[in-house]
Design an enzyme around this catalytic site. Structure first.
Site, mmCIF file in Angstrom:
data_model
loop_
_atom_site.group_PDB
_atom_site.id
_atom_site.type_symbol
_atom_site.label_atom_id
_atom_site.label_comp_id
_atom_site.label_asym_id
_atom_site.label_seq_id
_atom_site.Cartn_x
_atom_site.Cartn_y
_atom_site.Cartn_z
ATOM 1 N N LYS A 25 0.782 -1.302 -0.031
ATOM 2 C CA LYS A 25 -0.010 0.055 0.084
ATOM 3 C C LYS A 25 0.985 1.103 0.024
ATOM 4 O O LYS A 25 0.450 2.396 0.833
ATOM 5 C CB LYS A 25 -1.025 0.094 1.305
ATOM 6 C CG LYS A 25 -2.083 -1.203 1.124
ATOM 7 C CD LYS A 25 -2.823 -0.996 2.526
ATOM 8 C CE LYS A 25 -3.819 -2.149 2.479
ATOM 9 N NZ LYS A 25 -4.955 -2.047 3.623
ATOM 10 N N LYS A 83 -14.836 -2.627 2.169
ATOM 11 C CA LYS A 83 -13.746 -2.526 1.593
ATOM 12 C C LYS A 83 -12.886 -1.328 2.062
ATOM 13 O O LYS A 83 -13.177 -0.470 2.548
ATOM 14 C CB LYS A 83 -13.900 -2.441 -0.218
ATOM 15 C CG LYS A 83 -14.945 -3.459 -0.955
ATOM 16 C CD LYS A 83 -14.534 -4.930 -0.870
ATOM 17 C CE LYS A 83 -15.144 -5.800 -1.819
ATOM 18 N NZ LYS A 83 -16.652 -6.089 -0.872
ATOM 19 N N ASP A 84 -11.732 -1.994 1.848
ATOM 20 C CA ASP A 84 -10.345 -1.066 2.509
ATOM 21 C C ASP A 84 -10.611 0.496 1.913
ATOM 22 O O ASP A 84 -10.609 0.465 0.895
ATOM 23 C CB ASP A 84 -9.026 -1.809 2.364
ATOM 24 C CG ASP A 84 -8.021 -1.517 3.422
ATOM 25 O OD1 ASP A 84 -8.066 -0.384 3.872
ATOM 26 O OD2 ASP A 84 -7.279 -2.314 3.785
ATOM 27 N N ARG A 85 -10.059 1.296 2.917
ATOM 28 C CA ARG A 85 -9.947 2.924 2.330
ATOM 29 C C ARG A 85 -8.666 2.765 1.432
ATOM 30 O O ARG A 85 -8.608 3.283 0.443
ATOM 31 C CB ARG A 85 -9.893 3.712 3.635
ATOM 32 C CG ARG A 85 -9.745 5.139 3.169
ATOM 33 C CD ARG A 85 -9.142 5.951 4.324
ATOM 34 N NE ARG A 85 -10.275 6.271 5.294
ATOM 35 C CZ ARG A 85 -11.324 7.097 5.302
ATOM 36 N NH1 ARG A 85 -11.443 7.894 4.135
ATOM 37 N NH2 ARG A 85 -12.429 7.001 5.954
ATOM 38 N N GLN A 86 -7.543 2.194 2.168
ATOM 39 C CA GLN A 86 -6.224 2.204 1.646
ATOM 40 C C GLN A 86 -6.071 1.322 0.370
ATOM 41 O O GLN A 86 -5.328 0.485 0.491
ATOM 42 C CB GLN A 86 -5.116 2.171 2.461
ATOM 43 C CG GLN A 86 -5.089 3.247 3.419
ATOM 44 C CD GLN A 86 -3.842 3.055 4.736
ATOM 45 O OE1 GLN A 86 -4.295 2.007 5.390
ATOM 46 N NE2 GLN A 86 -2.945 3.744 4.431
#
Length: 355
Positions: A25, A83-86
């Site tokens: 990320k 779902k993931d922000r990053q």
């Protein structure tokens, strides 16, 4: 307040020490998620379904923006999973628009949100309706022996990994679990629905991870024992294992798995020594278990072993590893990576990060 780390919240690795370290990320494109939905959409009906790509934006905020742009209340905006922000993610949303034409949703779009497809359907999108998630991960600043990496990847493709809930479930430094414990000790539930759901989920996930950690430590996480409750990869139903079931060839084929408890009302329906272990866990966390039961949580099961579908990898650059795989809904890509590499924050090459 003490900060809870990875070993507090998850447990031991199943496949030995990490093969090296890398960064995940560094940019959103390094962590891509595509929701897999096995629902044939009819093209007509009072629900507008949207296939949305978002970057650096969490699911709840995307839902709020879509709702505002469409002029509907939030309760009429649905999605299958968070779902993931990053990350760069693509997932479905649905808007309930009975008797209404498709709205102009331009106000919701921007550099961080694009609507890729629109279609109609007769029903709304239900939580948990997606079958799986496809992942493309790009691990940069890689420091590892390629021979060791390849061997580890071949190993986990063949036998899977422990199906821990990832650190994301517990919040920064385990804060969601700390708050869940505080609520349990005071015998109260937050009035806010999102907070209540977050804390209950953290409590259940922690108990599951505790049980799984014990079985990883003794090497039984991927083997059935008499008294286990067995489930297929994509099924929420389960059945009790006797001696014959423990020899089922589908266990070796990674189609059938032992399960662990998602705590709720009543004792677990497992048997023999498995039940004794699960009741001992409950006895070590009485306030948390009582609180989950009182909240009306139904007792459910989750597979202990996570099979990794379609695992493929290559090295686009000498210090970059790219992974592609598919996981069942509700499972965490980071627990797959954890069995391969230590993750370090961007700009550092020492000290595994705690998220």
């Amino acid at each position: 307040m003490s900060v809870l780390g990875e070993l507090d919240l998850l447990g031991p690795r199943a496949h030995g020490a990490a093969c090296g370290e890398a960064v995940l990320k560094a940019v959103a494109e390094d962590f891509q998620v595509d929701e897999v939905l096995d629902i044939p959409l009819s093209g007509e009906g009072e629900h507008l379904w949207l296939w949305v790509e978002k970057r650096g934006l969490n699911t709840e905020e995307a839902a709020r923006r879509l709702g505002r742009a469409a002029g509907v209340q939030q309760k009429h905006v649905s999605y299958a999973g968070l779902k993931d922000r990053q990350a760069l993610t693509r997932q479905w949303f649905s808007l309930h628009l009975p008797g209404k034409a498709d709205p102009d949703l331009g106000a919701a779009e921007g550099e961080d949100l694009r609507i890729l497809r629109r279609t109609r359907h007769s029903r709304k999108l239900q939580r948990g309706a997606h079958a799986a998630n496809g992942f493309t991960l790009r691990l940069t600043a890689l420091r590892a022996e390629r021979v060791l990496l390849d061997a580890r990847l071949e190993r986990i493709a063949a036998v899977g990994v422990p199906n821990y809930f990832g650190l994301q479930r517990f919040g920064h430094g385990g804060g969601n679990l700390v708050d869940a414990r505080s609520c349990a000790e005071q015998d109260l539930l937050p009035a806010n629905r999102n907070l209540r759901s977050r804390f209950l989920s953290a409590g259940r996930s922690y108990l599951f991870n505790r049980l799984l950690a014990e079985r990883v430590a003794e090497g039984s996480w991927n083997r059935a024992a008499v008294g286990d409750l067995l489930a297929f990869t994509d099924s929420r139903s389960f059945f009790l294992a006797g001696e014959e079931e423990c020899r089922d060839a589908r266990l070796a084929a990674l189609d059938l798995h032992p399960t662990g408890p998602l705590w709720g009302e009543g004792d677990p329906p497992s048997g023999a020594g498995v039940l004794e272990r699960e009741l001992a866990l409950a006895g070590s966390e009485p306030a948390l278990c009582r609180w989950l039961a009182k909240a009306g949580m139904a007792h459910e099961r989750r597979i202990l072993r996570l099979p990794i579908q379609g695992l493929a990898w290559h090295y686009p650059e000498p210090d970059v590893l790219q992974l592609e795989f598919v996981l069942p809904a509700g499972c965490f890509a980071t627990v797959v990576v954890r069995e391969i590499l230590d993750l370090v924050p961007t700009g550092q090459t020492e000290n595994p990060c705690a998220y």
